[in-house]
Design a protein around this motif. Structure first.
Motif, mmCIF file in Angstrom:
data_model
loop_
_atom_site.group_PDB
_atom_site.id
_atom_site.type_symbol
_atom_site.label_atom_id
_atom_site.label_comp_id
_atom_site.label_asym_id
_atom_site.label_seq_id
_atom_site.Cartn_x
_atom_site.Cartn_y
_atom_site.Cartn_z
ATOM 1 N N TYR A 182 0.835 -1.199 0.000
ATOM 2 C CA TYR A 182 0.000 0.000 0.000
ATOM 3 C C TYR A 182 0.876 1.258 0.000
ATOM 4 O O TYR A 182 1.642 1.484 -0.909
ATOM 5 C CB TYR A 182 -0.959 -0.058 1.208
ATOM 6 C CG TYR A 182 -2.250 0.702 0.996
ATOM 7 C CD1 TYR A 182 -3.195 0.260 0.072
ATOM 8 C CD2 TYR A 182 -2.516 1.863 1.718
ATOM 9 C CE1 TYR A 182 -4.383 0.960 -0.136
ATOM 10 C CE2 TYR A 182 -3.696 2.574 1.525
ATOM 11 C CZ TYR A 182 -4.625 2.117 0.594
ATOM 12 O OH TYR A 182 -5.805 2.813 0.395
ATOM 13 N N GLY A 183 0.771 2.077 1.028
ATOM 14 C CA GLY A 183 1.525 3.337 1.085
ATOM 15 C C GLY A 183 0.953 4.214 2.171
ATOM 16 O O GLY A 183 0.041 3.794 2.874
ATOM 17 N N PRO A 184 1.436 5.420 2.348
ATOM 18 C CA PRO A 184 2.578 6.047 1.655
ATOM 19 C C PRO A 184 3.918 5.548 2.214
ATOM 20 O O PRO A 184 3.944 4.713 3.112
ATOM 21 C CB PRO A 184 2.386 7.541 1.984
ATOM 22 C CG PRO A 184 1.696 7.547 3.313
ATOM 23 C CD PRO A 184 0.796 6.334 3.329
ATOM 24 N N THR A 185 5.024 6.084 1.654
ATOM 25 C CA THR A 185 6.363 5.672 2.097
ATOM 26 C C THR A 185 6.796 6.557 3.272
ATOM 27 O O THR A 185 7.453 7.573 3.078
ATOM 28 C CB THR A 185 7.374 5.788 0.922
ATOM 29 O OG1 THR A 185 6.820 5.139 -0.212
ATOM 30 C CG2 THR A 185 8.705 5.161 1.270
ATOM 31 N N ASN A 186 6.404 6.170 4.470
ATOM 32 C CA ASN A 186 6.770 6.927 5.679
ATOM 33 C C ASN A 186 7.846 6.166 6.445
ATOM 34 O O ASN A 186 7.620 5.037 6.862
ATOM 35 C CB ASN A 186 5.546 7.102 6.597
ATOM 36 C CG ASN A 186 4.519 8.045 6.004
ATOM 37 O OD1 ASN A 186 4.755 8.656 4.960
ATOM 38 N ND2 ASN A 186 3.377 8.177 6.646
ATOM 39 N N ILE A 187 9.021 6.808 6.615
ATOM 40 C CA ILE A 187 10.088 6.108 7.351
ATOM 41 C C ILE A 187 10.357 6.699 8.737
ATOM 42 O O ILE A 187 11.097 6.112 9.516
ATOM 43 C CB ILE A 187 11.409 6.006 6.533
ATOM 44 C CG1 ILE A 187 11.997 7.390 6.250
ATOM 45 C CG2 ILE A 187 11.208 5.210 5.257
ATOM 46 C CD1 ILE A 187 13.400 7.326 5.645
ATOM 47 N N ALA A 188 9.731 7.855 9.040
ATOM 48 C CA ALA A 188 9.941 8.446 10.379
ATOM 49 C C ALA A 188 9.516 7.488 11.503
ATOM 50 O O ALA A 188 10.228 7.363 12.499
ATOM 51 C CB ALA A 188 9.223 9.785 10.494
ATOM 52 N N PRO A 189 8.361 6.767 11.386
ATOM 53 C CA PRO A 189 7.952 5.893 12.498
ATOM 54 C C PRO A 189 8.984 4.834 12.856
ATOM 55 O O PRO A 189 9.221 4.566 14.036
ATOM 56 C CB PRO A 189 6.646 5.255 11.991
ATOM 57 C CG PRO A 189 6.115 6.224 10.985
ATOM 58 C CD PRO A 189 7.320 6.812 10.329
#
Length: 330
Positions: A182-189
């Motif tokens: 799916y998405g979005p491309t979140n890398i902060a978590p």
């Protein structure tokens, strides 16, 4: 050799003179006494008859500051805690399609697996328990199929660790058919998740655990502001982030996170305390040996470990102390 200049704001500094010394001589200033040298301008010495010197340089205090190496910390028992995060966003393509970056080929590993194995096999030599927490982001996960940006790929949130790189590979292959990309491309978590563990480690005031987060992703990140904020926060912790770009996307945003081209700042303007991000596009190493990829990916990590502990004034734990603290097998 010490050369003395008279500084001018326009950059045209005037040479005053020079002198030579030895380390042994400078150490004289450690016993509370001064050491001094005549500052000599060689031209004046030749031209002027009564020339003695152009001044006296006085050393009031000498301190010896030992710089420890990466191996000093490793030999002292510092553990490298290695965490893997894999991008499961829809832009990777349907895993059932042979064009997908996540396509599971019966005979050869896809790009994600190649990158994971090449880097992981080097990292695991520094990780004594060989247990690697492995997470995914950007997918809808069972049973409710809600989007998650930091789920355990073995679906065991209480224990996301996999046994060795082979365990990560198996968990990856097993979870892939159960996910909905799916998405979005979140890398902060995921950066924040590892930062939480690294921040607990700072309470020990010892060089006992350093965290490396390996992120494998296919491209443009969506939460750039939050990611910059998370990296600036993590730069104060015993932690490094390695990002391997898989596929042929535009990775210019990633180059910005890697502080080699200038200081990375949070959205509020706070600069990183130290450069902790290394970005490597996997396509540059597609036909190179796994060792060449691993070397490039891990090139900056030893210095990042040393910079962190030296900056905090934390020495390596003594090797004998480390040995005696280990429980010996009967």
């Amino acid at each position: 050799q010490c050369i003395v200049w008279d500084w001018d704001s326009n950059g045209k500094h005037d040479f005053i003179g020079e002198f030579s010394s030895t380390f042994k001589e400078m150490r004289g200033a450690m016993e509370g006494r001064q050491v001094q040298w005549e500052c000599i301008n060689p031209k004046y010495k030749v031209k002027k008859k009564n020339y003695k010197n152009s001044g006296i340089v006085i050393l009031n205090q000498c301190k010896i500051h030992k710089m420890h190496s990466f191996l000093d910390y490793i030999m002292g028992g510092c553990q490298i805690q290695f965490t893997v995060a894999i991008d499961f966003t829809a832009s990777n393509g349907d895993p059932r399609n042979s064009c997908s970056l996540h396509y599971i080929h019966p005979y050869q590993p896809n790009e994600y697996l190649k990158a994971l194995v090449a880097v992981g096999e080097i990292c695991q030599d520094y990780d004594s328990d060989k247990m690697f927490p492995a997470f995914g982001f950007g997918a809808r996960i069972p049973p409710e199929y809600k989007v998650s940006h930091d789920f355990a790929i073995n679906f065991n949130e209480d224990n996301p660790e996999c046994a060795g790189i082979q365990g990560v590979v198996e968990a990856y292959q097993s979870c892939l058919p159960k996910l909905q990309l799916y998405g979005p491309t979140n890398i902060a978590p995921i950066i924040q998740k590892v930062a939480k563990s690294a921040s607990e480690e700072t309470n020990t005031k010892e060089a006992s655990q350093y965290f490396i987060l390996l992120i494998l992703t296919d491209g443009v990140i969506t939460d750039m502001a939050d990611t910059r904020e998370a990296i600036v926060h993590a730069s104060h912790l015993p932690m490094s982030v390695i990002i391997v770009g898989v596929g042929n996307a535009d990775f210019s945003d990633m180059q910005m996170l890697d502080g080699d081209d200038g200081i990375l700042r949070s959205p509020k303007g706070e600069p990183v305390l130290r450069d902790i991000v290394q970005f490597v596009p996997f396509r540059n190493f597609k036909h190179a040996s796994p060792a060449a990829l691993a070397k490039s990916v891990l090139a900056e990590v030893p210095n990042q470990v040393v910079d962190y502990y030296n900056g905090k004034g934390i020495k390596p734990k003594c090797v004998s102390e480390y040995e005696s603290s280990r429980t010996l097998a009967p």
